[in-house]
Write a protein that holds these residues in place. Structure first.
Motif, PDB file in Angstrom:
ATOM      1  N   GLY A 165       2.658   1.929   9.356  1.00 46.81           N
ATOM      2  CA  GLY A 165       1.566   2.274   8.444  1.00 46.81           C
ATOM      3  C   GLY A 165       2.060   2.938   7.178  1.00 46.81           C
ATOM      4  N   ARG A 166       1.231   2.826   6.130  1.00 45.25           N
ATOM      5  CA  ARG A 166       1.528   3.474   4.848  1.00 45.25           C
ATOM      6  C   ARG A 166       0.206   3.929   4.256  1.00 45.25           C
ATOM      7  NH1 ARG A 166       2.030   1.879  -0.590  1.00 45.25           N
ATOM      8  NH2 ARG A 166       3.430   3.239  -1.737  1.00 45.25           N
ATOM      9  N   TRP A 167       0.231   5.122   3.664  1.00 46.64           N
ATOM     10  CA  TRP A 167      -0.976   5.735   3.100  1.00 46.64           C
ATOM     11  C   TRP A 167      -0.588   6.342   1.762  1.00 46.64           C
ATOM     12  CZ3 TRP A 167      -3.178  10.671   5.870  1.00 46.64           C
ATOM     13  CH2 TRP A 167      -4.256  11.193   5.151  1.00 46.64           C
ATOM     14  N   HIS A 168      -1.195   5.813   0.701  1.00 49.38           N
ATOM     15  CA  HIS A 168      -0.879   6.315  -0.642  1.00 49.38           C
ATOM     16  C   HIS A 168      -2.146   6.814  -1.315  1.00 49.38           C
ATOM     17  CE1 HIS A 168       0.982   6.835  -4.500  1.00 49.38           C
ATOM     18  NE2 HIS A 168       0.035   6.093  -5.046  1.00 49.38           N
ATOM     19  N   GLU A 169      -2.030   7.979  -1.955  1.00 48.41           N
ATOM     20  CA  GLU A 169      -3.152   8.571  -2.680  1.00 48.41           C
ATOM     21  C   GLU A 169      -2.820   8.643  -4.166  1.00 48.41           C
ATOM     22  OE1 GLU A 169      -4.820  12.130  -0.391  1.00 48.41           O
ATOM     23  OE2 GLU A 169      -2.745  11.987   0.313  1.00 48.41           O
ATOM     24  N   GLY A 170      -3.693   8.055  -5.016  1.00 50.28           N
ATOM     25  CA  GLY A 170      -3.553   8.195  -6.453  1.00 50.28           C
ATOM     26  C   GLY A 170      -2.486   7.332  -7.081  1.00 50.28           C
ATOM     27  N   ASP A 171      -1.923   7.836  -8.208  1.00 51.83           N
ATOM     28  CA  ASP A 171      -0.904   7.094  -8.941  1.00 51.83           C
ATOM     29  C   ASP A 171       0.482   7.535  -8.486  1.00 51.83           C
ATOM     30  OD1 ASP A 171      -0.539   9.592 -10.082  1.00 51.83           O
ATOM     31  OD2 ASP A 171      -1.228   9.010 -12.085  1.00 51.83           O
ATOM     32  N   GLU A 172       1.472   7.402  -9.377  1.00 50.91           N
ATOM     33  CA  GLU A 172       2.847   7.768  -8.999  1.00 50.91           C
ATOM     34  C   GLU A 172       3.028   9.248  -8.719  1.00 50.91           C
ATOM     35  OE1 GLU A 172       2.581   7.777 -13.495  1.00 50.91           O
ATOM     36  OE2 GLU A 172       1.991   6.381 -11.912  1.00 50.91           O
TER      37      GLU A 172
END
Length: 194
Positions: free
Chosen positions: A116-123
Motif C-alpha cells: 500500500g501507499r498513501w500520499h497527502e498533498g503535493d511534494e
C-alpha cells in the motif's frame, strides 16, 4: 536359466518406475516448488486527494505509474504470488510513520513487500507505505536480491516489477523534488523460506 531370466524381468519391471521418478527413489523427496508472480489487478487513483491505496486481499504491489502533478492519476498494479499454482497468504501490517515526499526513501523491512501507499498533498505532503509478509503452508517466504530501478521522471512514467525479471515485487521507492523530480523503485525476488 528360465528362473534367472524371469527373476531379471521382474526386477526390471519393478525398477522401471523408480528410474522414471528419481525424486521418489531418493527417499520420497518432494519435487522443487515453483514460485510465480501473476498480475491480478490495476487501479487508478487521484494521488493528491489523500487516498490510502492498498492492494486487494492476498495481492502485492508490482507496478506504479504517475502522469502529471499531484492532481494527476497514479496507477497501481498488484499481483498474486503463487507456489505450485497455490496462492500465498499476504499478512498485512500497518502504515509506516511516513516522510516528506520531496525527500523520501522507503525500503520495506526484511522479508516484507509493499502492499500500500498513501500520499497527502503535493511534494511537501507526507507519503506512507504499508508492508506485508508472505506465507505459504505456514512458512514465511523470503524476499531476496534487492535492487534499485533506473531513475524516472515522476510526472510521466510507468514502472513494472515484472520488466525487471521473474518473481519481482516492489519493496520500496525513493523520490526527490516535486513532480518534475526523480523517482526510482526498490524491488526484490520472492523465494521460498528455508
Amino acid at each position: 536359466m528360465y528362473k534367472k531370466a524371469l527373476a531379471g524381468a521382474i526386477v526390471a519391471v519393478a525398477l522401471a518406475p523408480l528410474a522414471a521418478t528419481p525424486a521418489a527413489a531418493a527417499g520420497g523427496a518432494a519435487a522443487a516448488e515453483t514460485v510465480t508472480v501473476v498480475k491480478a489487478s490495476t487501479e487508478f487513483v487521484l494521488e493528491g486527494r489523500n487516498v490510502q491505496f492498498t492492494c486487494p486481499t492476498n495481492q502485492v504491489m508490482t507496478s506504479r505509474g504517475h502522469h502529471g502533478d499531484e492532481n494527476g492519476l497514479t496507477r497501481y498494479a498488484c499481483s498474486r504470488v503463487l507456489v505450485n499454482g497455490q496462492e500465498v497468504q499476504v499478512s498485512m501490517g500497518g502504515w509506516d510513520q511516513g516522510k516528506k515526499e520531496s525527500a523520501s526513501t522507503f525500503v520495506a523491512p526484511e522479508n516484507q513487500v509493499v502492499v500500500g501507499r498513501w500520499h497527502e498533498g503535493d511534494e511537501n505532503g507526507t507519503t506512507r507505505y504499508r508492508t506485508a509478509a508472505l506465507y505459504w503452508q505456514g512458512k514465511q517466504m523470503r524476499i531476496i536480491s534487492p535492487m534499485w530501478s533506473q531513475l524516472y521522471d515522476e510526472n510521466d512514467h510507468d514502472w513494472y516489477a515484472w520488466a525487471e525479471g521473474d518473481n519481482k515485487v516492489m519493496t520500496g521507492r525513493a523520490h526527490r523534488g516535486d513532480e518534475n523530480g526523480a523517482t526510482n523503485y526498490h524491488y526484490s525476488t520472492v523465494v521460498l523460506g528455508s
